[in-house]
Write a protein that holds these residues in place. Structure first.
Motif, mmCIF file in Angstrom:
data_model
loop_
_atom_site.group_PDB
_atom_site.id
_atom_site.type_symbol
_atom_site.label_atom_id
_atom_site.label_comp_id
_atom_site.label_asym_id
_atom_site.label_seq_id
_atom_site.Cartn_x
_atom_site.Cartn_y
_atom_site.Cartn_z
ATOM 1 N N UNK A 87 0.848 -1.200 0.000
ATOM 2 C CA UNK A 87 0.000 0.000 0.000
ATOM 3 C C UNK A 87 0.884 1.250 0.000
ATOM 4 N N UNK A 88 0.757 2.067 -1.042
ATOM 5 C CA UNK A 88 1.620 3.244 -1.224
ATOM 6 C C UNK A 88 1.567 4.219 -0.061
ATOM 7 N N UNK A 89 0.367 4.561 0.397
ATOM 8 C CA UNK A 89 0.215 5.569 1.451
ATOM 9 C C UNK A 89 0.881 5.086 2.743
ATOM 10 N N UNK A 90 0.656 3.842 3.117
ATOM 11 C CA UNK A 90 1.259 3.288 4.331
ATOM 12 C C UNK A 90 2.780 3.227 4.187
ATOM 13 N N UNK A 91 3.263 2.763 3.051
ATOM 14 C CA UNK A 91 4.708 2.679 2.829
ATOM 15 C C UNK A 91 5.367 4.048 2.990
ATOM 16 N N UNK A 92 4.785 5.080 2.403
ATOM 17 C CA UNK A 92 5.353 6.431 2.486
ATOM 18 C C UNK A 92 5.365 6.955 3.917
ATOM 19 N N UNK A 93 4.294 6.690 4.683
ATOM 20 C CA UNK A 93 4.247 7.143 6.081
ATOM 21 C C UNK A 93 5.321 6.473 6.921
ATOM 22 N N UNK A 94 5.513 5.173 6.717
ATOM 23 C CA UNK A 94 6.436 4.418 7.553
ATOM 24 C C UNK A 94 7.897 4.586 7.149
ATOM 25 N N UNK A 95 8.159 4.895 5.893
ATOM 26 C CA UNK A 95 9.548 5.084 5.441
ATOM 27 C C UNK A 95 10.236 6.231 6.171
ATOM 28 N N UNK A 96 9.480 7.253 6.493
ATOM 29 C CA UNK A 96 10.059 8.455 7.099
ATOM 30 C C UNK A 96 10.743 8.179 8.434
ATOM 31 N N UNK A 97 10.173 7.312 9.286
ATOM 32 C CA UNK A 97 10.706 7.083 10.627
ATOM 33 C C UNK A 97 11.284 5.687 10.843
ATOM 34 N N UNK A 98 11.357 4.879 9.797
ATOM 35 C CA UNK A 98 11.861 3.517 9.943
ATOM 36 C C UNK A 98 13.380 3.503 9.994
ATOM 37 N N UNK A 99 13.918 2.808 10.996
ATOM 38 C CA UNK A 99 15.358 2.629 11.103
ATOM 39 C C UNK A 99 15.783 1.664 10.000
ATOM 40 N N UNK A 100 16.773 2.054 9.217
ATOM 41 C CA UNK A 100 17.277 1.208 8.121
ATOM 42 C C UNK A 100 16.187 0.810 7.134
ATOM 43 N N UNK A 101 15.109 1.597 7.076
ATOM 44 C CA UNK A 101 13.978 1.313 6.176
ATOM 45 C C UNK A 101 13.352 -0.050 6.453
ATOM 46 N N UNK A 102 13.392 -0.492 7.719
ATOM 47 C CA UNK A 102 12.783 -1.761 8.101
ATOM 48 C C UNK A 102 11.621 -1.536 9.066
ATOM 49 N N UNK A 103 10.623 -2.394 8.942
ATOM 50 C CA UNK A 103 9.489 -2.435 9.853
ATOM 51 C C UNK A 103 9.272 -3.901 10.228
ATOM 52 N N UNK A 104 8.402 -4.135 11.181
ATOM 53 C CA UNK A 104 8.077 -5.507 11.558
ATOM 54 C C UNK A 104 6.752 -5.897 10.909
ATOM 55 N N UNK A 105 6.780 -7.033 10.238
ATOM 56 C CA UNK A 105 5.564 -7.602 9.662
ATOM 57 C C UNK A 105 5.152 -8.784 10.536
ATOM 58 N N UNK A 106 3.904 -8.767 10.956
ATOM 59 C CA UNK A 106 3.329 -9.864 11.748
ATOM 60 C C UNK A 106 2.262 -10.523 10.882
ATOM 61 N N UNK A 107 2.386 -11.821 10.679
ATOM 62 C CA UNK A 107 1.383 -12.590 9.941
ATOM 63 C C UNK A 107 0.743 -13.566 10.916
ATOM 64 N N UNK A 108 -0.579 -13.517 11.004
ATOM 65 C CA UNK A 108 -1.300 -14.386 11.936
ATOM 66 C C UNK A 108 -2.447 -15.069 11.206
ATOM 67 N N UNK A 109 -2.731 -16.302 11.634
ATOM 68 C CA UNK A 109 -3.810 -17.075 11.010
ATOM 69 C C UNK A 109 -4.495 -17.928 12.069
ATOM 70 N N UNK A 110 -5.824 -17.873 12.098
ATOM 71 C CA UNK A 110 -6.618 -18.739 12.948
ATOM 72 C C UNK A 110 -7.409 -19.652 12.011
#
Length: 155
Positions: A87-110
């Motif tokens: 998602x472009x909007x989310x990516x742009x928001x998070x790039x600004x403050x991400x250390x080393x351009x990394x974020x945590x992705x959590x995948x969950x399934x029930x």
């Protein structure tokens, strides 16, 4: 959940498999020394008695969990580059403050209840202040719900 108060305590540590020790460390992918970043979470939901606590490796390893509010699920956490956020909007928001351009992705399934979720943990600027956010996309059948949780940071 709409009227509940959520408190989240979060500690980030590094676990060194070679020494068996744990230290508070900086984020990043697993390195050559087999050191793994882990998140220790304590979540309290009031009212509701949906409290949970656990330590989770951020290395993509699937884990079987049972959480009071979500039931039995499989979850995995991993670092991803912000360029992998679709998602472009989310990516742009998070790039600004991400250390080393990394974020945590959590995948969950029930599997029992038939839902899955993708959660992106990162930092965003909201009204001139920096906040930890969890952007959540949950799917069950043809239904999809998108939510964002914003956490006030305290020392």
């Amino acid at each position: 959940m709409k009227h509940a108060r959520l408190s989240l305590q979060l500690w980030q540590t590094k676990y060194d498999a070679s020494s068996g020790g744990e230290t508070y460390g900086s984020p990043g992918l697993t390195d050559a020394n087999e050191s793994v970043t882990r998140l220790r979470l304590k979540q309290v939901v009031s009212p509701g008695n949906f409290d949970s606590e656990g330590t989770y490796p951020v290395d993509g390893t699937p884990q079987e969990l049972s959480l009071p509010i979500f039931g039995d699920l499989t979850m995995r956490l991993q670092f991803i580059n912000t360029s992998e956020i679709l998602e472009d909007v989310l990516r742009e928001k998070l790039e600004k403050f991400s250390i080393n351009k990394e974020v945590i992705q959590e995948l969950a399934k029930n599997s029992t209840k038939g839902w899955d979720a993708e959660v992106i943990w990162g930092f965003e600027e909201i009204d001139g202040s920096k906040y930890l956010t969890r952007n959540i996309s949950t799917t069950k059948g043809n239904d999809k719900v998108i939510a964002r949780m914003v956490y006030h940071l305290e020392n």
